[in-house]
Structure formats: C-alpha cells, structure tokens
Design a protein around this motif. Structure first.
Motif, short mmCIF file in Angstrom:
data_model
loop_
_atom_site.label_atom_id
_atom_site.label_comp_id
_atom_site.label_asym_id
_atom_site.label_seq_id
_atom_site.Cartn_x
_atom_site.Cartn_y
_atom_site.Cartn_z
N PRO A 208 -4.66 7.65 22.52
CA PRO A 208 -3.36 7.79 21.83
C PRO A 208 -3.45 7.36 20.37
O PRO A 208 -2.56 7.70 19.57
CB PRO A 208 -2.43 6.85 22.61
N ASP A 209 -4.50 6.63 20.01
CA ASP A 209 -4.66 6.13 18.64
C ASP A 209 -5.57 7.09 17.87
O ASP A 209 -6.79 7.06 18.01
CB ASP A 209 -5.27 4.73 18.65
N LYS A 210 -4.96 7.95 17.07
CA LYS A 210 -5.70 8.96 16.31
C LYS A 210 -6.22 8.38 14.99
O LYS A 210 -5.82 7.29 14.56
CB LYS A 210 -4.80 10.17 16.03
N GLN A 211 -7.09 9.14 14.33
CA GLN A 211 -7.70 8.72 13.08
C GLN A 211 -7.17 9.58 11.92
O GLN A 211 -6.96 10.79 12.10
CB GLN A 211 -9.23 8.83 13.15
N PHE A 212 -7.03 8.98 10.75
CA PHE A 212 -6.40 9.68 9.63
C PHE A 212 -7.07 9.37 8.30
O PHE A 212 -7.66 8.28 8.12
CB PHE A 212 -4.92 9.27 9.52
N THR A 213 -6.96 10.33 7.39
CA THR A 213 -7.20 10.07 5.97
C THR A 213 -5.84 9.79 5.34
O THR A 213 -4.86 10.51 5.60
CB THR A 213 -7.84 11.29 5.27
N VAL A 214 -5.76 8.73 4.56
CA VAL A 214 -4.49 8.32 3.95
C VAL A 214 -4.60 8.47 2.43
O VAL A 214 -5.61 8.08 1.83
CB VAL A 214 -4.14 6.86 4.30
N PHE A 215 -3.58 9.05 1.83
CA PHE A 215 -3.56 9.26 0.38
C PHE A 215 -2.45 8.41 -0.24
O PHE A 215 -1.31 8.41 0.24
CB PHE A 215 -3.32 10.74 0.07
N LEU A 216 -2.79 7.69 -1.29
CA LEU A 216 -1.84 6.87 -2.03
C LEU A 216 -1.77 7.41 -3.45
O LEU A 216 -2.68 7.23 -4.25
CB LEU A 216 -2.29 5.40 -2.04
N ASP A 217 -0.69 8.11 -3.74
CA ASP A 217 -0.53 8.78 -5.03
C ASP A 217 0.54 8.07 -5.84
O ASP A 217 1.73 8.35 -5.71
CB ASP A 217 -0.17 10.24 -4.80
N GLU A 218 0.12 7.11 -6.66
CA GLU A 218 1.04 6.35 -7.50
C GLU A 218 2.18 5.75 -6.65
O GLU A 218 3.36 5.93 -6.95
CB GLU A 218 1.61 7.24 -8.60
N VAL A 219 1.80 5.06 -5.61
CA VAL A 219 2.78 4.45 -4.71
C VAL A 219 3.28 3.14 -5.32
O VAL A 219 2.49 2.24 -5.62
CB VAL A 219 2.17 4.18 -3.32
N GLU A 220 4.58 3.05 -5.50
CA GLU A 220 5.17 1.85 -6.11
C GLU A 220 5.67 0.89 -5.02
O GLU A 220 6.34 1.31 -4.08
CB GLU A 220 6.34 2.24 -7.02
N VAL A 221 5.28 -0.38 -5.16
CA VAL A 221 5.79 -1.42 -4.26
C VAL A 221 6.28 -2.59 -5.10
O VAL A 221 5.86 -2.78 -6.24
CB VAL A 221 4.70 -1.89 -3.28
N GLY A 222 7.18 -3.38 -4.52
CA GLY A 222 7.70 -4.54 -5.22
C GLY A 222 6.71 -5.70 -5.22
O GLY A 222 5.70 -5.68 -4.51
N ALA A 223 7.03 -6.72 -5.97
CA ALA A 223 6.16 -7.90 -6.06
C ALA A 223 6.00 -8.57 -4.70
O ALA A 223 4.97 -9.21 -4.43
CB ALA A 223 6.74 -8.89 -7.07
N GLU A 224 7.00 -8.43 -3.83
CA GLU A 224 6.95 -9.08 -2.52
C GLU A 224 5.90 -8.47 -1.60
O GLU A 224 5.55 -9.05 -0.55
CB GLU A 224 8.32 -9.00 -1.84
N ALA A 225 5.36 -7.29 -1.97
CA ALA A 225 4.36 -6.62 -1.13
C ALA A 225 3.00 -7.31 -1.18
O ALA A 225 2.17 -7.13 -0.28
CB ALA A 225 4.22 -5.17 -1.55
N LEU A 226 2.75 -8.07 -2.23
CA LEU A 226 1.46 -8.75 -2.38
C LEU A 226 1.29 -9.82 -1.31
O LEU A 226 2.18 -10.63 -1.06
CB LEU A 226 1.37 -9.39 -3.77
N ILE A 227 0.12 -9.83 -0.67
CA ILE A 227 -0.20 -10.87 0.31
C ILE A 227 -0.91 -12.01 -0.41
O ILE A 227 -1.98 -11.81 -1.01
CB ILE A 227 -1.09 -10.33 1.44
N GLY A 228 -0.33 -13.18 -0.35
CA GLY A 228 -0.96 -14.35 -0.96
C GLY A 228 -1.10 -14.22 -2.46
O GLY A 228 -0.22 -13.71 -3.15
N GLN A 229 -2.26 -14.63 -2.94
CA GLN A 229 -2.52 -14.65 -4.38
C GLN A 229 -3.32 -13.42 -4.79
O GLN A 229 -4.28 -13.03 -4.11
CB GLN A 229 -3.30 -15.93 -4.74
N ALA A 230 -2.96 -12.81 -5.91
CA ALA A 230 -3.72 -11.67 -6.42
C ALA A 230 -5.16 -12.07 -6.68
O ALA A 230 -5.44 -13.17 -7.17
CB ALA A 230 -3.08 -11.15 -7.72
#
Length: 386
Positions: A208-230
């Motif tokens: 049931p768990d398929k495999q994928f290619t994922v594309f990130l095209d200028e995806v904007e996220v907020g500052a809260e999306a960062l995990i821990g320290q940059a």
C-alpha cells in the motif's frame, strides 16, 4: 514457534494487541490493497486508536512514552502477520522521532498527537536522484525570506507521500552553505503547499506504500516550518536514521518469522510418497538454518533498540541489525518459497508478493555496501574508501 527473544510483560501485551488487530484484517487485506494501489486506512486508524503508532513518542504529545524497543515489537509483529509497513517506519519512527527531539513546541503540538493517533502522517524527504547515499550532496535548497523560507529541488523514492499531510524535507541551507561544504536544515512542509507536486514511480513492490518523485518548485513556508536550529540538519537527520535502520531490522525480523512459520506449517502437512516433506533434511536443515539467522538478527535489532533508548551511540548496532536482518529475511523468504514448490509463487500462500519489498530492504534505507563501509571504517578502523 519458540524464539530467542524473551518478551517482558509489557512487550508481550503490545505484541498480543498488534496480533489481535492484524489477525482481524489478515494478510490478504494488506496484499489486496497493495495490488489495487489502495490504502489501509482502517487498519492504520485501529492501530492508532490502540496506541500502537505512538508507543515511542512522548506522553505529553499523545504517545505511549516508550522507546525504540516498543516500536520494534509493533513493527516486527505486523510484519510477522505479513504486513511489512514502510509508512510506520517513516511517519511515526523517522519523522516523529526528529520532531520530538528537535522540533519547536509549536511543531510538536501541531504534528505529534496526530502522528500518534493515526489521524496524520508525515513523509520523509532525503533521497535525491543525484545524491544517492551521499546525504552531504543534497541539492534541494532552502533560502531565507522576510517571512520564512523558499524551497526548491526534487526528492526521489519518497514513500507514501500520497497518504501524508506533510513532508519532512532535508534541504541544503542556501544561506549557510559554501561551495566547499553543504549545511543542511530541516523543514516540515504541508503536502498541499503551492509548488509541491509528486509523481508515482512504477515499481515491482506490492505494498500500500507506493514510491514517488517529489518536486518542490519555489515552495514557500513560514518560519515555524524550520525544525530546530538552521544548519543543524545533519545531526537531526541522524536522530531519525538510526530508528529507521533499527525498524527496518524489525520489519525484516517479522518477515523472516512469517516466512519460516508458513514453510514449517506446509512442510508438516505436505506429503510426498506418504512422508511429510519436513522429515527430509533437504527441507528441514535449510529451514533450521534460516530460523537461526532470523533469530540472531532479532537479537541484534533488540540490542540496537536498547542502546538507542539508553542514549548510547547506536550507529554500529543499528547498521548491523539492518544488515543481518535484511540478509536473513531474504534467505528465509526464498527458502519458504522453495519449500512450497510451485505453490510458493501462488497468491494464495502469500509469500512471493513479499519478495520485492523484502529485497528492497537490502538496498534501502542504506545499501548493504554502505553498511559494510561503515563497519569497516568505524568498527574496524580501516581507511576510508570514499
């Protein structure tokens, strides 16, 4: 069937709970959903409601407060019922562990309760087409903006993102990296974000768990999306990769148990010239040898989980567990198929369709060659080969 692992009372209760739920659905449910490209949401929700998806996560965020040792029991027992769940390793184990250890309070509150109860899932985005086993060579880039971050790049062989609410992205920090050295940062990116898309990879894996290619095209996220320290991403990644290796060991230990149990039952019942085929050493000895290898790998997996939970360096043990378990499971599955003769390839017996997902475990999440490199260089102190 008797084995070398002696469960504590708590682990026995967890194992029985998993077995009860898995038995209600049966392996054919899992395989039929995999063949049809459909999910297993009913099973997943039942596991979550029973507290079996978050056994290792903090109680403050809806988890069971246990550790990898408890997670191993859950994942192995599912696989021992013919249900090797890649998404369990990815969402609760890798992503859940990283968020629990390094995430902000906001990220923990936002994601961990849902991961623990099964209402939310998170995919893990590390692998890339050109980076291979070299995590330092990640090309997906994150750049800081006035309001957060912009991510661009692609990820390859990302499991089950079609089921997930977010993708934990490992990215090259464009502001902190230099031409000589890449610095990594981690982000939680909702899968409905503008600019995020994915395409299924056609594989031979029945799951049931398929495999994928994922594309990130200028995806904007907020500052809260960062995990821990940059810039601290590499250390954060490794806090997810050891659980991944340990639980791949658990999956393979379960598959090995499943294969041997099936083969032993068949060898006792199947008679040729009035004699059960299990009476012949040509059948019995390979199964006994497979059982020995699987049990030794289960011990290695249990030890690696124990070291991880104790806060000890677990890299060597986790890699050895993953290596030994994947080799043992594949050999056990092959021998089980051989024991069944032509029936080993029949869908009715539920063996052949486990082949490719088990074979995957020799290559992913780290290839057997890279495990051998690690052991040669770290355990034996031999010169680096790469």
């Amino acid at each position: 069937m008797a084995g070398l692992i002696q469960d504590t009372d708590e682990h026995k209760a967890i194992r029985e709970s998993v077995a009860g739920i898995a038995s209600r659905y049966g392996q054919q449910y899992f395989l039929e959903r995999g063949r049809a490209g459909e999910g297993i949401e009913e099973l997943w929700k039942d596991l979550g409601a029973a507290g079996l998806l978050g056994v290792h996560l903090p109680e403050a965020y809806g988890g069971g407060g246990g550790g990898m040792a408890e997670a191993v029991v859950v994942v192995e027992e599912l696989a021992a019922h013919g249900m090797p769940m890649l998404i369990w390793v990815i969402s609760p184990a890798i992503c859940g562990s990283i968020v629990a250890i390094h995430g902000s309070e906001e990220l923990k509150q936002r994601w961990l309760p849902g991961i623990a109860d099964g209402s939310q899932k998170m995919a893990f985005g590390l692998t890339e087409p050109d980076a291979g086993s070299n995590s330092h060579n990640v090309k997906t880039t994150a750049r800081k903006t006035d309001t957060g971050w912009v991510l661009s790049g692609s990820k390859y062989y990302i499991s089950a993102i079609d089921q997930c609410d977010a993708l934990l992205v490992v990215a090259r920090d464009g502001d902190l990296s230099t031409p000589e050295k890449s610095t990594l940062s981690l982000f939680v990116v909702p899968t409905d974000s503008k600019g995020l898309s994915y395409q299924e990879i056609d594989t031979s894996i029945v799951s049931p768990d398929k495999q994928f290619t994922v594309f990130l095209d200028e995806v904007e996220v907020g500052a809260e999306a960062l995990i821990g320290q940059a810039g601290n991403g590499l250390r954060q990644v490794f806090d997810g990769l050891n659980p991944e290796r340990i639980l791949v060991g658990a999956i393979c230990g379960g598959v090995g148990r499943y294969a041997i149990d099936k083969a032993v039952a068949y060898a006792k019942e199947r008679k040729v010239w009035s004699t059960a085929i299990g009476a012949h050493q040509g059948i019995a000895h390979p199964l006994a040898e497979s059982h020995i290898a699987v049990e030794l790998s289960r011990l290695a997996t249990a030890l690696s989980a124990q070291q991880f939970d104790a806060g000890e360096p677990a890299g060597e043990a986790a890699n050895i567990a993953k290596f030994s378990a994947s080799e043992a499971a594949l050999k056990a599955l092959d021998q089980a198929i051989q024991t069944h003769g032509g029936n080993g390839l029949s869908h009715e017996y539920g063996l052949s369709e486990l082949w490719f997902v088990t074979r995957l475990m020799r290559t992913a999440p780290v290839s057997r060659e890279m495990v051998l490199n690690f052991v040669a260089q770290t355990s034996l102190g031999l010169p680096r080969s790469y």
